[in-house]
Design an enzyme around this catalytic site. Structure first.
Site, mmCIF file in Angstrom:
data_model
loop_
_atom_site.group_PDB
_atom_site.id
_atom_site.type_symbol
_atom_site.label_atom_id
_atom_site.label_comp_id
_atom_site.label_asym_id
_atom_site.label_seq_id
_atom_site.Cartn_x
_atom_site.Cartn_y
_atom_site.Cartn_z
ATOM 1 N N SER A 1 -86.985 19.988 -66.093
ATOM 2 C CA SER A 1 -85.763 19.431 -65.512
ATOM 3 C C SER A 1 -85.990 18.929 -64.090
ATOM 4 O O SER A 1 -85.581 17.826 -63.732
ATOM 5 C CB SER A 1 -84.663 20.493 -65.519
ATOM 6 O OG SER A 1 -83.480 20.005 -64.938
ATOM 7 N N ASN A 2 -86.675 19.725 -63.262
ATOM 8 C CA ASN A 2 -86.829 19.305 -61.864
ATOM 9 C C ASN A 2 -87.743 18.096 -61.737
ATOM 10 O O ASN A 2 -87.573 17.275 -60.837
ATOM 11 C CB ASN A 2 -87.309 20.477 -60.997
ATOM 12 C CG ASN A 2 -88.764 20.824 -61.182
ATOM 13 O OD1 ASN A 2 -89.630 20.286 -60.502
ATOM 14 N ND2 ASN A 2 -89.059 21.725 -62.110
ATOM 15 N N HIS B 1 -87.902 31.080 -66.791
ATOM 16 C CA HIS B 1 -86.528 30.576 -66.874
ATOM 17 C C HIS B 1 -85.498 31.655 -67.153
ATOM 18 O O HIS B 1 -84.301 31.411 -67.068
ATOM 19 C CB HIS B 1 -86.449 29.493 -67.953
ATOM 20 C CG HIS B 1 -87.485 28.438 -67.793
ATOM 21 N ND1 HIS B 1 -88.614 28.369 -68.583
ATOM 22 C CD2 HIS B 1 -87.603 27.429 -66.897
ATOM 23 C CE1 HIS B 1 -89.360 27.352 -68.190
ATOM 24 N NE2 HIS B 1 -88.783 26.774 -67.168
ATOM 25 N N THR C 1 -80.877 26.261 -61.518
ATOM 26 C CA THR C 1 -81.582 26.171 -60.232
ATOM 27 C C THR C 1 -82.354 24.874 -60.041
ATOM 28 O O THR C 1 -82.733 24.544 -58.917
ATOM 29 C CB THR C 1 -82.572 27.343 -60.073
ATOM 30 O OG1 THR C 1 -83.570 27.259 -61.100
ATOM 31 C CG2 THR C 1 -81.860 28.680 -60.150
ATOM 32 N N HIS D 1 -81.033 24.044 -72.157
ATOM 33 C CA HIS D 1 -82.106 24.479 -71.267
ATOM 34 C C HIS D 1 -82.192 26.006 -71.290
ATOM 35 O O HIS D 1 -81.166 26.697 -71.273
ATOM 36 C CB HIS D 1 -81.846 23.982 -69.846
ATOM 37 C CG HIS D 1 -83.015 24.122 -68.919
ATOM 38 N ND1 HIS D 1 -83.363 25.316 -68.333
ATOM 39 C CD2 HIS D 1 -83.942 23.217 -68.486
ATOM 40 C CE1 HIS D 1 -84.428 25.149 -67.563
ATOM 41 N NE2 HIS D 1 -84.799 23.882 -67.639
ATOM 42 N N HIS E 1 -92.453 24.879 -67.619
ATOM 43 C CA HIS E 1 -92.374 23.608 -68.335
ATOM 44 C C HIS E 1 -93.462 22.644 -67.855
ATOM 45 O O HIS E 1 -93.197 21.681 -67.125
ATOM 46 C CB HIS E 1 -90.990 22.987 -68.171
ATOM 47 C CG HIS E 1 -89.936 23.679 -68.977
ATOM 48 N ND1 HIS E 1 -88.593 23.586 -68.698
ATOM 49 C CD2 HIS E 1 -90.042 24.482 -70.071
ATOM 50 C CE1 HIS E 1 -87.914 24.306 -69.583
ATOM 51 N NE2 HIS E 1 -88.774 24.861 -70.423
ATOM 52 N N CYS F 1 -94.082 25.985 -57.107
ATOM 53 C CA CYS F 1 -93.202 26.763 -56.244
ATOM 54 C C CYS F 1 -93.576 28.237 -56.387
ATOM 55 O O CYS F 1 -94.412 28.614 -57.226
ATOM 56 C CB CYS F 1 -91.747 26.548 -56.632
ATOM 57 S SG CYS F 1 -91.352 27.124 -58.315
ATOM 58 N N GLU G 1 -82.937 28.192 -69.096
ATOM 59 C CA GLU G 1 -82.306 28.884 -67.977
ATOM 60 C C GLU G 1 -80.802 28.997 -68.176
ATOM 61 O O GLU G 1 -80.204 30.048 -67.918
ATOM 62 C CB GLU G 1 -82.608 28.170 -66.657
ATOM 63 C CG GLU G 1 -82.034 28.893 -65.460
ATOM 64 C CD GLU G 1 -82.180 28.131 -64.160
ATOM 65 O OE1 GLU G 1 -81.296 28.279 -63.290
ATOM 66 O OE2 GLU G 1 -83.177 27.394 -63.999
ATOM 67 N N CYS H 1 -88.134 33.948 -62.680
ATOM 68 C CA CYS H 1 -88.114 33.641 -61.249
ATOM 69 C C CYS H 1 -87.013 34.446 -60.563
ATOM 70 O O CYS H 1 -85.873 34.488 -61.045
ATOM 71 C CB CYS H 1 -87.863 32.144 -61.046
ATOM 72 S SG CYS H 1 -87.645 31.682 -59.307
#
Length: 332
Positions: A244-245, A95, A185, A145, A62, A33, A147, A117
């Site tokens: 995570s994503n 993050h 996010t 996490h 990650h 991204c 973030e 980000c």
């Protein structure tokens, strides 16, 4: 984007496809991204400018391959600022970090470059804004996490972590008219909305964030997987287990109708047994995964007779984020 986008979008065919019946569906968008691309380029440019060793707090993104590749070039990944020699250059990961981390770096006289980000920074700003207005902030995310730790650190006295729908029962607030939810996010859109629904049942006056916190890339990758999963006997998600994503994409694939789904860092981790009796394999990758790792899986499947590769395109991404100002090219 609708999940009913035709599977014939962007098809490329092979002469072998009719004979074997085996095919690969490639989700688009997938992989890097804008925030990850910016973070990785930030480290590469900082290496060019300052040389090695270059320090990075936590993993820049990650992904195991990215981290190992940068380490080979002289990047030293640390858990905390006190591991960095005073006066060194330190990059903060994509993050984000809390104000306490910024303060700790300043006390050690570190030269910091912030690769957070911009979409994560937006959530930080929302947390600070609503804390100033004395709201209770319900932060939906996964405990531990990076973030979540960074966002919560902006206003620890106002933020409560809500780690999924089952955590709602233990949430308490001070004023039912001053409560808002924010989110990590990189969550599953569906699971997040389940949590929001449970929160709203408990707190009917719960306010929504000013804009969607789940990043565009996370949503787009999940939509693409939802579009192809019903056609797939197997979905392979390329990504690391601490992403995570990426983990969410496996869950999304299974919930959307894929018969099986697995997460792998590299093609060599694909078990040939997974391919037994399989006609259609879907492939996607998390937002921190370089395309070379996806191509490795495509090549492996080709060796097993999956010659027909088709794209399932549900969105076109064009967003680009500027590098931190310390690394931008000087204007002439």
């Amino acid at each position: 984007m609708s999940a009913s986008v035709p599977l014939e979008v962007g098809i490329t065919r092979s002469a072998h496809s009719a004979a074997s019946g085996k095919r690969v569906l490639l989700a688009e968008p997938r992989g890097y991204c804008a925030g990850v691309d910016r973070a990785v380029e930030t480290v590469e440019k900082a290496l060019d400018k300052y040389g090695a060793p270059l320090y990075v707090r936590k993993e820049i993104v990650h992904n195991r391959h990215v981290v190992e590749t940068l380490a080979e070039r002289g990047v030293v990944f640390v858990d905390e600022t006190d591991e960095v020699p005073p006066g060194s250059v330190l990059v903060f990961s994509a993050h984000g970090v809390s104000p306490a981390v910024h303060q700790s770096a300043a006390e050690r006289e570190l030269r910091t470059i912030d690769a957070t980000c911009p979409l994560v920074t937006k959530v930080h700003q929302e947390a600070k804004r609503f804390a100033r207005d004395d709201y209770d902030i319900l932060l939906i995310g996964h405990e531990g996490h990076e973030e979540v730790e960074g966002t919560a650190g902006e206003a620890p006295e106002h933020v409560q972590l809500v780690d999924g729908p089952d955590a709602v029962d233990s949430v308490t607030i001070r004023d039912p008219e001053k409560v808002i939810w924010l989110s990590q996010t990189t969550l599953s859109v569906d699971e997040t909305m389940q949590t929001v629904q449970r929160l709203r049942e408990k707190f009917p006056q719960l306010q929504d964030p000013p804009s969607d916190d789940i990043c565009y890339a996370t949503q787009n990758r999940q939509v693409a997987v939802k579009a192809m999963a019903p056609e797939c006997d197997l979905v392979i998600v390329v990504g690391s287990r601490n992403s995570s994503n990426s983990v969410r994409l496996v869950e999304v694939a299974l919930n959307a109708g894929a018969r099986a789904s697995y997460l792998v860092d590299y093609a060599r981790e694909v078990d040939p047994a997974w391919l037994e009796g399989v006609e259609t394999v879907g492939i996607t990758s998390g937002a921190s995964v370089p395309e070379i790792l996806v191509q490795g899986v495509v090549d492996l499947l080709d060796e097993h007779g999956f010659h027909d590769v088709r794209s399932v395109t549900t969105a076109n991404e064009t967003l680009v984020f500027a590098l931190p100002r310390e690394l931008r090219a000087a204007r002439r």
